[in-house]
Design a protein around this motif. Structure first.
Motif, mmCIF file in Angstrom:
data_model
loop_
_atom_site.group_PDB
_atom_site.id
_atom_site.type_symbol
_atom_site.label_atom_id
_atom_site.label_comp_id
_atom_site.label_asym_id
_atom_site.label_seq_id
_atom_site.Cartn_x
_atom_site.Cartn_y
_atom_site.Cartn_z
ATOM 1 N N ASN A 1 6.830 11.497 -14.839
ATOM 2 C CA ASN A 1 7.787 11.039 -13.833
ATOM 3 C C ASN A 1 7.086 10.272 -12.720
ATOM 4 O OD1 ASN A 1 10.453 10.688 -12.992
ATOM 5 N ND2 ASN A 1 10.318 12.405 -11.566
ATOM 6 N N PHE A 2 6.249 9.318 -13.127
ATOM 7 C CA PHE A 2 5.482 8.495 -12.189
ATOM 8 C C PHE A 2 6.151 7.148 -12.008
ATOM 9 C CE2 PHE A 2 2.203 5.168 -11.603
ATOM 10 C CZ PHE A 2 1.722 5.568 -10.360
ATOM 11 N N VAL A 3 6.220 6.690 -10.762
ATOM 12 C CA VAL A 3 6.672 5.336 -10.459
ATOM 13 C C VAL A 3 5.600 4.667 -9.613
ATOM 14 C CG1 VAL A 3 8.399 3.897 -9.328
ATOM 15 C CG2 VAL A 3 9.111 5.969 -10.542
ATOM 16 N N GLY A 4 5.054 3.559 -10.144
ATOM 17 C CA GLY A 4 4.121 2.715 -9.398
ATOM 18 C C GLY A 4 4.777 1.374 -9.173
ATOM 19 N N ASN A 5 5.043 1.046 -7.925
ATOM 20 C CA ASN A 5 5.767 -0.180 -7.618
ATOM 21 C C ASN A 5 4.857 -1.397 -7.720
ATOM 22 O OD1 ASN A 5 7.916 -1.877 -6.601
ATOM 23 N ND2 ASN A 5 8.738 -0.052 -5.609
ATOM 24 N N TYR A 6 5.396 -2.580 -7.404
ATOM 25 C CA TYR A 6 4.708 -3.853 -7.565
ATOM 26 C C TYR A 6 3.350 -3.877 -6.864
ATOM 27 C CZ TYR A 6 9.458 -5.155 -8.773
ATOM 28 O OH TYR A 6 10.696 -5.192 -9.354
ATOM 29 N N ASN A 7 2.370 -4.463 -7.561
ATOM 30 C CA ASN A 7 1.044 -4.737 -7.000
ATOM 31 C C ASN A 7 0.246 -3.483 -6.684
ATOM 32 O OD1 ASN A 7 -0.817 -6.782 -6.506
ATOM 33 N ND2 ASN A 7 -0.434 -6.711 -4.325
ATOM 34 N N LEU A 8 0.351 -2.475 -7.531
ATOM 35 C CA LEU A 8 -0.490 -1.287 -7.410
ATOM 36 C C LEU A 8 -1.878 -1.633 -7.943
ATOM 37 C CD1 LEU A 8 -1.089 1.737 -6.995
ATOM 38 C CD2 LEU A 8 -0.019 2.145 -9.238
ATOM 39 N N THR A 9 -2.902 -1.345 -7.146
ATOM 40 C CA THR A 9 -4.290 -1.589 -7.535
ATOM 41 C C THR A 9 -5.056 -0.279 -7.451
ATOM 42 O OG1 THR A 9 -4.226 -3.863 -6.717
ATOM 43 C CG2 THR A 9 -6.401 -2.857 -6.978
ATOM 44 N N ILE A 10 -5.724 0.104 -8.551
ATOM 45 C CA ILE A 10 -6.522 1.320 -8.595
ATOM 46 C C ILE A 10 -7.936 0.951 -9.045
ATOM 47 C CG2 ILE A 10 -6.785 3.634 -9.554
ATOM 48 C CD1 ILE A 10 -3.774 3.670 -10.115
ATOM 49 N N LEU A 11 -8.898 1.054 -8.139
ATOM 50 C CA LEU A 11 -10.298 0.819 -8.485
ATOM 51 C C LEU A 11 -10.897 2.173 -8.833
ATOM 52 C CD1 LEU A 11 -11.374 -1.866 -5.864
ATOM 53 C CD2 LEU A 11 -10.109 -2.116 -8.019
ATOM 54 N N ASP A 12 -10.929 2.450 -10.121
ATOM 55 C CA ASP A 12 -11.227 3.792 -10.633
ATOM 56 C C ASP A 12 -12.664 3.927 -11.154
ATOM 57 O OD1 ASP A 12 -10.146 2.025 -12.742
ATOM 58 O OD2 ASP A 12 -10.272 3.769 -14.045
ATOM 59 N N GLU A 13 -13.636 3.642 -10.307
ATOM 60 C CA GLU A 13 -15.026 3.905 -10.682
ATOM 61 C C GLU A 13 -15.268 5.403 -10.831
ATOM 62 O OE1 GLU A 13 -15.291 -0.292 -9.906
ATOM 63 O OE2 GLU A 13 -14.086 1.305 -9.072
ATOM 64 N N ALA A 14 -14.569 6.193 -10.046
ATOM 65 C CA ALA A 14 -14.555 7.658 -10.192
ATOM 66 C C ALA A 14 -13.165 8.053 -10.676
ATOM 67 C CB ALA A 14 -14.883 8.335 -8.861
ATOM 68 N N GLN A 15 -12.987 9.342 -10.937
ATOM 69 C CA GLN A 15 -11.711 9.851 -11.428
ATOM 70 C C GLN A 15 -10.615 9.682 -10.367
ATOM 71 O OE1 GLN A 15 -11.203 11.065 -14.568
ATOM 72 N NE2 GLN A 15 -9.035 11.196 -14.094
ATOM 73 N N VAL A 16 -9.460 9.190 -10.795
ATOM 74 C CA VAL A 16 -8.251 9.147 -9.970
ATOM 75 C C VAL A 16 -7.227 10.011 -10.682
ATOM 76 C CG1 VAL A 16 -6.390 7.728 -9.029
ATOM 77 C CG2 VAL A 16 -8.756 6.864 -9.030
ATOM 78 N N THR A 17 -6.832 11.104 -10.038
ATOM 79 C CA THR A 17 -5.887 12.049 -10.617
ATOM 80 C C THR A 17 -4.597 11.984 -9.826
ATOM 81 O OG1 THR A 17 -7.718 13.481 -11.272
ATOM 82 C CG2 THR A 17 -5.511 14.460 -11.249
ATOM 83 N N ILE A 18 -3.506 11.646 -10.514
ATOM 84 C CA ILE A 18 -2.185 11.531 -9.892
ATOM 85 C C ILE A 18 -1.289 12.560 -10.570
ATOM 86 C CG2 ILE A 18 -0.212 10.015 -9.496
ATOM 87 C CD1 ILE A 18 -2.202 7.637 -9.642
ATOM 88 N N GLY A 19 -0.671 13.420 -9.769
ATOM 89 C CA GLY A 19 0.155 14.508 -10.294
ATOM 90 C C GLY A 19 1.488 14.033 -10.834
ATOM 91 N N SER A 20 2.390 14.991 -11.015
ATOM 92 C CA SER A 20 3.723 14.683 -11.531
ATOM 93 C C SER A 20 4.670 14.366 -10.379
ATOM 94 C CB SER A 20 4.253 15.863 -12.358
ATOM 95 O OG SER A 20 4.308 17.030 -11.584
ATOM 96 N N ASN A 21 5.708 13.608 -10.701
ATOM 97 C CA ASN A 21 6.749 13.239 -9.726
ATOM 98 C C ASN A 21 6.172 12.516 -8.516
ATOM 99 O OD1 ASN A 21 8.868 14.640 -11.223
ATOM 100 N ND2 ASN A 21 7.802 16.488 -10.555
#
Length: 194
Positions: free
Chosen positions: A79-99
């Motif tokens: 249940n993830f929503v990422g709107n326009y122009n989301l940028t993730i520079l994931d050199e390390a772990q990026v953990t995004i939960g639910s909802n």
């Protein structure tokens, strides 16, 4: 340790290696393919995203354009929503939960370059993970810096620069982002029209 493992470990290292370069190109190519497809090509877009992101659970909706450095270091709950122009520079772990809802023009960054210009020009960098808890809303134009944890049920106001951890269940905003108040039952909307 290979260069990708060094990068994820959080230690200072040379980020200008062929192995890192090839992983960056792979992700950039997949992002390009994703962003080139019509939103009506939902199945194809989801297939690309499942091949790009380390782990992503259904349902999810990520609007174009979307950009990331590697993708493989990102975990996203359902249940993830990422709107326009989301940028993730994931050199390390990026953990995004639910909802989790993320507004437009948000940047999530894990990489830290050396302050000394000579070292920076040689590619010396390190990374710190970012964690976003369940049921978080991140407003438009927010910047999340390396090493930050945002607690569950937190709301981050538009335009904020999150430089340090934010606890669970609070409204926080500003530059630097600061806790303004707890979110309480009084914030429940009662006059919903049907």
């Amino acid at each position: 340790m290979d260069s990708l493992e060094l990068m994820r470990s959080g230690c200072w290292h040379n980020g200008f290696t062929n192995e890192i370069f090839e992983a960056l190109i792979r992700a950039e190519e997949l992002c390009f393919q994703y962003n080139s497809l019509s939103p009506r090509q939902r199945d194809s877009r989801h297939d690309i995203m499942r091949g790009l992101i380390g782990r992503i659970e259904e349902p999810f909706d990520i609007h174009s354009p979307f950009h990331c450095d590697f993708g493989t270091n990102i975990t996203i709950g359902p249940n993830f929503v990422g709107n326009y122009n989301l940028t993730i520079l994931d050199e390390a772990q990026v953990t995004i939960g639910s909802n989790v809802f993320i507004g437009p023009n948000v940047g999530i960054y894990t990489v830290i370059h050396a302050l000394d210009h000579r070292q920076r020009n040689e590619g010396i960098m390190r990374s710190k993970p970012v964690t976003i808890g369940d049921n978080v809303w991140i407003g438009a134009g927010v910047t999340i810096l390396p090493g930050v944890t945002i607690g569950e049920r937190a709301v981050i106001g538009a335009g904020s620069v999150v430089t340090h951890d934010i606890p669970a269940g609070v409204l926080a905003f500003g530059n630097p982002c600061k806790v303004v108040r707890d979110i309480s039952d009084s914030d429940t909307v009662s006059d919903i029209k049907e």
